[in-house]
Design an enzyme around this catalytic site. Sequence first.
Site, short mmCIF file in Angstrom:
data_model
loop_
_atom_site.label_atom_id
_atom_site.label_comp_id
_atom_site.label_asym_id
_atom_site.label_seq_id
_atom_site.Cartn_x
_atom_site.Cartn_y
_atom_site.Cartn_z
N HIS A 41 0.77 -1.28 -0.10
CA HIS A 41 0.06 0.12 -0.01
C HIS A 41 0.67 1.20 0.00
O HIS A 41 1.27 1.68 0.94
CB HIS A 41 -1.09 -0.12 1.24
N LEU A 72 2.16 7.00 -4.90
CA LEU A 72 3.23 7.51 -5.14
C LEU A 72 3.03 9.19 -6.08
O LEU A 72 4.18 9.71 -6.45
CB LEU A 72 4.22 6.49 -6.33
N HIS A 127 -10.73 0.02 1.15
CA HIS A 127 -10.45 1.13 2.12
C HIS A 127 -11.69 1.27 2.98
O HIS A 127 -12.77 2.00 2.61
CB HIS A 127 -10.36 2.53 1.55
N HIS A 167 -5.60 -1.00 5.89
CA HIS A 167 -5.40 -0.41 6.96
C HIS A 167 -6.47 -0.34 8.13
O HIS A 167 -7.05 0.61 8.41
CB HIS A 167 -5.09 1.29 6.82
N ASP A 192 0.94 2.43 3.73
CA ASP A 192 -0.04 3.32 3.31
C ASP A 192 0.60 4.86 3.26
O ASP A 192 0.45 5.79 3.48
CB ASP A 192 -1.31 3.72 4.35
N HIS A 239 2.65 14.25 1.02
CA HIS A 239 2.27 15.47 0.60
C HIS A 239 3.00 16.71 0.77
O HIS A 239 3.83 16.60 1.55
CB HIS A 239 0.78 15.76 1.96
#
Length: 447
Positions: A67, A70, A185, A236, A311, A315
């Site tokens: 997970h 990119l 998810h 997750h 995960d 950012h």
Amino acid sequence: MNAILRGVRVIDPLGRLDAPGQDVWIDGGKILAIYHHIDAAGVPVVDLTPPDGVDPCVLCPGFIDLHVHLRQPGDDEAETLETGARAAAAGGFTHMVAMANTTPPIDTPERVAEARLAASNLPVSILQVAALTRGLDGEELVDIRKCVESGAVALGDDGRNSVSPRQLAIALAETAHLSRAVFVHPEDEEMIAQANGTQGSVTRSPIRPVETETRAVNLAVRALSHARSGHLHLQHLSSEGSVASLRRARHQGLAVSAEVTPHHLSMWLPVAEEPDPQALRKVNPPLRGELDRVALVQALREGLIEAVATDHAPHRAAEKSLAYDDAAPGMIGLETALATCITIGGMGGEWLATLVERLTVGPHRILGPASGVPEPRLRIGESATCTLFDPNAEWTVGETPLHSRSRNTPLIGARLRGTVLLTLAGGRVIHQDPARVPIVSEQVTSV
Ligand SMILES: [Zn+2]
């Protein structure tokens, strides 16, 4: 590289090998021998023998991350395939699975093919998930068969969860024929919208009660039981209630697997101070309480949860310095995953071999043999795809620059145990710690 790594613990879960005090001879990218003592004329030795009472360095198959985000295409300033690959190699990963929520999303066979092509010359294998629905908006299923034929290793709308249970059941039945899992998810978007009094996108909505996850888990499991076939993979998990639902589904014999992130295993405390900006802790699903954390650790230890997945969600700084309610959710994780699990995620000490399993064989089993990902094994005479790490070596996150293009982790400044010394993929050195493993310094493959 031609060297003997002396005095390491070799953990190869599929080979049923867990042996301390081994010498490993790697020559030309191949593991030539693993034995309790190897001397070969003219072959340099990297002596990693620990002092008495200290845990040895571990050599194991390369890690597989189910997970990652990119950001390419769409947001090269946050991460590129290249910087993501560099971060992965530094974290001991040799394979990683990229999610489909890029801009534009990977929701057609052509985009799957383009994404694979873009990732084809990187030393870390980047595998691609295709979106489950066009635009990730839950309305229209993608052409599942063609996306798989184009190379998608799984289907999933990660970041969003707006597909109806009926559509999910149809997708599960179709992917069953193709031996691919559907990644979900699990957060109920309607409940989140209600809790926040908002309409439209709920990705940044800050209020995400635990029921939003357990309800989504239960709906997805119900879709799986209606489909009567297929493999549902829950991403997750963050709560005790979801672990209980997962356990019930397994007892019913349903083909459901799950992953947990290093941050949900650890919830950061007590090594990380309150981060600045506070939104560095903002992630979907949110960090919850200690009972949830303990339930997740327990489920991972016993194998109910089969995989640790990062995960990794880079950012730009501007996206994280907004007010908490408006900031983007997610944090980077490739370079801190191992150390977080060892130091504060309950997977150090006697659980180290289990952790290795959950970073290698567990994720490989979830992808399945049809994915084409080679079995994580240490085979004599074959090109080495492996990771060498020191479970005791301490480091401070961010003290040396991270390889990821983004720095959005609340762990900057935290002191952790567990460093990756060497990563080989397909016989090539893709990461090394020149101070501890100096012998291969001139041969690192640039990524
Ligand atoms: Zn997600």
